[in-house]
Motif scaffolding. Structure first.
Motif, PDB file in Angstrom:
ATOM      1  N   GLN A  70       0.821  -1.211   0.000  1.00 19.12           N
ATOM      2  CA  GLN A  70       0.000   0.000   0.000  1.00 19.12           C
ATOM      3  C   GLN A  70       0.856   1.262   0.000  1.00 19.12           C
ATOM      4  OE1 GLN A  70      -3.009   0.062  -0.660  1.00 19.12           O
ATOM      5  NE2 GLN A  70      -4.235  -1.477   0.368  1.00 19.12           N
ATOM      6  N   LEU A  76      -8.029   7.986  -0.034  1.00 22.54           N
ATOM      7  CA  LEU A  76      -9.031   7.452   0.896  1.00 22.54           C
ATOM      8  C   LEU A  76      -9.289   5.974   0.616  1.00 22.54           C
ATOM      9  CD1 LEU A  76     -11.629  10.375   1.001  1.00 22.54           C
ATOM     10  CD2 LEU A  76      -9.610  10.000   2.432  1.00 22.54           C
ATOM     11  N   TYR A 113      -6.946   3.872  -0.440  1.00 30.21           N
ATOM     12  CA  TYR A 113      -5.794   3.168   0.129  1.00 30.21           C
ATOM     13  C   TYR A 113      -5.881   3.135   1.651  1.00 30.21           C
ATOM     14  CZ  TYR A 113      -4.342   4.227  -4.626  1.00 30.21           C
ATOM     15  OH  TYR A 113      -4.299   4.353  -5.987  1.00 30.21           O
ATOM     16  N   PHE A 114      -6.395   4.189   2.240  1.00 24.48           N
ATOM     17  CA  PHE A 114      -6.684   4.237   3.682  1.00 24.48           C
ATOM     18  C   PHE A 114      -7.570   3.056   4.058  1.00 24.48           C
ATOM     19  CE2 PHE A 114      -9.650   5.301   7.024  1.00 24.48           C
ATOM     20  CZ  PHE A 114      -8.971   6.053   7.956  1.00 24.48           C
ATOM     21  N   THR A 143      -6.177  -0.578   3.520  1.00 27.89           N
ATOM     22  CA  THR A 143      -5.123  -0.915   4.480  1.00 27.89           C
ATOM     23  C   THR A 143      -5.715  -1.231   5.835  1.00 27.89           C
ATOM     24  OG1 THR A 143      -3.530   0.494   3.340  1.00 27.89           O
ATOM     25  CG2 THR A 143      -3.016  -0.107   5.607  1.00 27.89           C
ATOM     26  N   HIS A 147      -0.818   2.940  11.210  1.00 21.94           N
ATOM     27  CA  HIS A 147      -1.501   4.143  11.699  1.00 21.94           C
ATOM     28  C   HIS A 147      -0.927   5.384  11.030  1.00 21.94           C
ATOM     29  CE1 HIS A 147      -2.256   7.504  14.535  1.00 21.94           C
ATOM     30  NE2 HIS A 147      -3.444   6.918  14.636  1.00 21.94           N
ATOM     31  N   ALA A 159      -2.173   5.597   7.449  1.00 22.06           N
ATOM     32  CA  ALA A 159      -3.557   6.072   7.374  1.00 22.06           C
ATOM     33  C   ALA A 159      -3.610   7.592   7.502  1.00 22.06           C
ATOM     34  CB  ALA A 159      -4.395   5.412   8.473  1.00 22.06           C
ATOM     35  N   GLN A 160      -2.830   8.135   8.413  1.00 23.62           N
ATOM     36  CA  GLN A 160      -2.781   9.585   8.575  1.00 23.62           C
ATOM     37  C   GLN A 160      -2.217  10.261   7.330  1.00 23.62           C
ATOM     38  OE1 GLN A 160      -4.086  11.322  11.177  1.00 23.62           O
ATOM     39  NE2 GLN A 160      -4.840   9.327  11.836  1.00 23.62           N
ATOM     40  N   CYS A 172      -2.493   9.161   4.263  1.00 24.08           N
ATOM     41  CA  CYS A 172      -3.543   9.129   3.246  1.00 24.08           C
ATOM     42  C   CYS A 172      -4.493  10.311   3.410  1.00 24.08           C
ATOM     43  CB  CYS A 172      -4.328   7.820   3.341  1.00 24.08           C
ATOM     44  SG  CYS A 172      -3.425   6.361   2.768  1.00 24.08           S
ATOM     45  N   LEU A 173      -4.854  10.618   4.640  1.00 25.46           N
ATOM     46  CA  LEU A 173      -5.742  11.751   4.902  1.00 25.46           C
ATOM     47  C   LEU A 173      -5.068  13.063   4.507  1.00 25.46           C
ATOM     48  CD1 LEU A 173      -7.218  10.752   8.389  1.00 25.46           C
ATOM     49  CD2 LEU A 173      -8.183  10.323   6.116  1.00 25.46           C
ATOM     50  N   THR A 230      -4.831  13.475   0.714  1.00 24.61           N
ATOM     51  CA  THR A 230      -6.134  13.829   0.146  1.00 24.61           C
ATOM     52  C   THR A 230      -6.378  15.324   0.293  1.00 24.61           C
ATOM     53  OG1 THR A 230      -7.026  11.637   0.704  1.00 24.61           O
ATOM     54  CG2 THR A 230      -8.615  13.383   0.222  1.00 24.61           C
ATOM     55  N   ALA A 286     -13.067   7.740   6.869  1.00 26.31           N
ATOM     56  CA  ALA A 286     -11.949   8.595   6.477  1.00 26.31           C
ATOM     57  C   ALA A 286     -12.444   9.999   6.159  1.00 26.31           C
ATOM     58  CB  ALA A 286     -11.229   7.997   5.269  1.00 26.31           C
TER      59      ALA A 286
END
Length: 206
Positions: free
Chosen positions: A56, A81, A83-84, A87, A108, A111-112, A114-115, A118, A160
């Motif tokens: 990812q 989002l 990929y968030f 994952t 974690h 994920a942050q 990815c945000l 975006t 997300a």
């Protein structure tokens, strides 16, 4: 201007995004998850949490590099989002028994990221509700029919959006005939562009 169509697998993202680009006369970027194969991964295969995260990370990096090189205005058929969601869907309550703490921390952090990506690159995102009928495409790396997993991904994408909803422009796109979906998104984009033009004119008066 960068617009992203996102949603769970087999929700019609690519089809809608392509038609949208044609209708508006803007560029389309195919962000197919098949890109994972060029890195040596099978995205629908049985991967460890470590390998899943590594894949990812590479896919997101590839996505961002393509965004940077692509002309504007542009519409994509995936966003960070997606990929968030794909994952975090692999990590559960017992993941600490399956991998090392550093992998949980890295997931974690991913994920942050990815945000943040975006918010950084996308002017507006459109979240497609899943279609009522799931039709697997054997020519692409898509999961087998699994309504529960599809709903899980959809919920994660909504989650997300909720994390950054005050910082991005977005719209939820319900299930409707394909052309109606495209028209709905196109209308949102046109209204957004008009709002930006109005703001620029006001700023130019000062």
């Amino acid at each position: 201007m960068l617009y992203g169509v996102c949603g769970t697998h087999r929700s019609g993202k690519t089809t809608a995004a392509k038609l949208l680009a044609e209708q508006l006369g803007i560029e389309f970027l195919d962000s197919s998850f098949d890109v994972a194969k060029k890195f040596g991964y099978n995205p629908v295969g049985d991967l460890s949490l470590t390998d899943r995260l590594a894949m990812q990370i590479l896919v997101l990096e590839d996505h961002i590099e393509k965004l940077k090189a692509a002309p504007r205005p542009l519409v994509t058929d995936r966003t960070p989002l997606d990929y968030f969601a794909y994952t975090l869907a692999q990590f559960g309550m017992m993941s600490h028994q399956q991998t090392e703490p550093r992998i949980l921390e890295a997931a974690h952090a991913f994920a942050q990221k990815c945000l943040e990506e975006t918010k950084t690159y996308y002017d507006m995102v459109f979240v497609l509700d899943p279609l009522t009928v799931y039709t697997p495409d054997p020519s692409k790396a898509t999961p087998v029919a699994n309504p529960a997993f599809q709903l899980h991904i959809h919920a994660l994408i909504h989650g997300a959006v909720s994390q950054i909803h005050r910082e991005i422009n977005y719209a939820m796109v319900p299930v409707m005939p394909l052309q109606d979906r495209v028209d709905f998104i196109a209308q949102q984009i046109v209204e957004r562009m008009n709002d930006i033009d109005d703001l620029r004119q006001v700023e130019g008066m000062h």
